[in-house]
Enzyme design. Sequence first.
Site, PDB file in Angstrom:
ATOM      1  N   ASP A 105      -7.026  -1.395  -3.250  1.00  0.00           N
ATOM      2  CA  ASP A 105      -5.764  -2.053  -2.935  1.00  0.00           C
ATOM      3  C   ASP A 105      -4.882  -1.974  -4.167  1.00  0.00           C
ATOM      4  O   ASP A 105      -5.377  -2.039  -5.294  1.00  0.00           O
ATOM      5  CB  ASP A 105      -5.996  -3.515  -2.541  1.00  0.00           C
ATOM      6  CG  ASP A 105      -6.672  -3.641  -1.189  1.00  0.00           C
ATOM      7  OD1 ASP A 105      -6.475  -2.762  -0.338  1.00  0.00           O
ATOM      8  OD2 ASP A 105      -7.394  -4.635  -0.983  1.00  0.00           O
TER       9      ASP A 105
ATOM     10  N   ASP B 243      -3.491  -1.014   5.127  1.00  0.00           N
ATOM     11  CA  ASP B 243      -3.342  -2.407   5.576  1.00  0.00           C
ATOM     12  C   ASP B 243      -1.937  -2.643   6.119  1.00  0.00           C
ATOM     13  O   ASP B 243      -1.754  -3.341   7.122  1.00  0.00           O
ATOM     14  CB  ASP B 243      -3.604  -3.384   4.431  1.00  0.00           C
ATOM     15  CG  ASP B 243      -5.010  -3.296   3.870  1.00  0.00           C
ATOM     16  OD1 ASP B 243      -5.923  -2.881   4.608  1.00  0.00           O
ATOM     17  OD2 ASP B 243      -5.188  -3.648   2.685  1.00  0.00           O
TER      18      ASP B 243
END
Length: 188
Positions: free
Chosen positions: A119, A153
Amino acid sequence: MTIGQDFNVIGNKFLIHFIENNGMAYGMEFGGEFGKLFLTLFRIVAVAGIGYGLYYMVKNKYHRGFILNVALIFAGAMGNIIDSTFYGVIFSESTFYEKATLFPAGGGYSSLFHGKVVDMLYFPLIEGTFPGWFPFWGGEHFLFFRPVFNIADSAISVGVFLILIFQRRYFKEEHVEKESANSEILED
């Protein structure tokens, strides 16, 4: 980048902030090594189902917007699967002090299906302190939009959000059928 390292893109409101997680929201874990394997295999089955659903929707000429949004969800889920399946095999482990190495001599930090998800997008938009009179958190520090996420995401979130927003338009025929069936019942 090393874990936790970041650099500003737009002031201190948009940062590239490198972290790795075990693949669930907010870095939650699911039962150790077997849990990680189960999660990855479950994702693969779910993505196969979504892929079949997409094929069916295109074949049966569903609303294009709906197909596009499901495709966003499919692409995001596929991106996270690729990350968690292969990342640990092709990279050495990242630490707070050392950067990961691509194709290390001794192999990656984990086996197939046991990698972490990277991420990197971080938007700490509003930071401050709750007023003293605020219930429960009065006087405590707060940061609005704390999650760090990736493009996959984002694709999943945008796809789901757009389906929720435009569901009446996507399923208009279904609403028309229900309305006509209800009016027939009322007439009888």
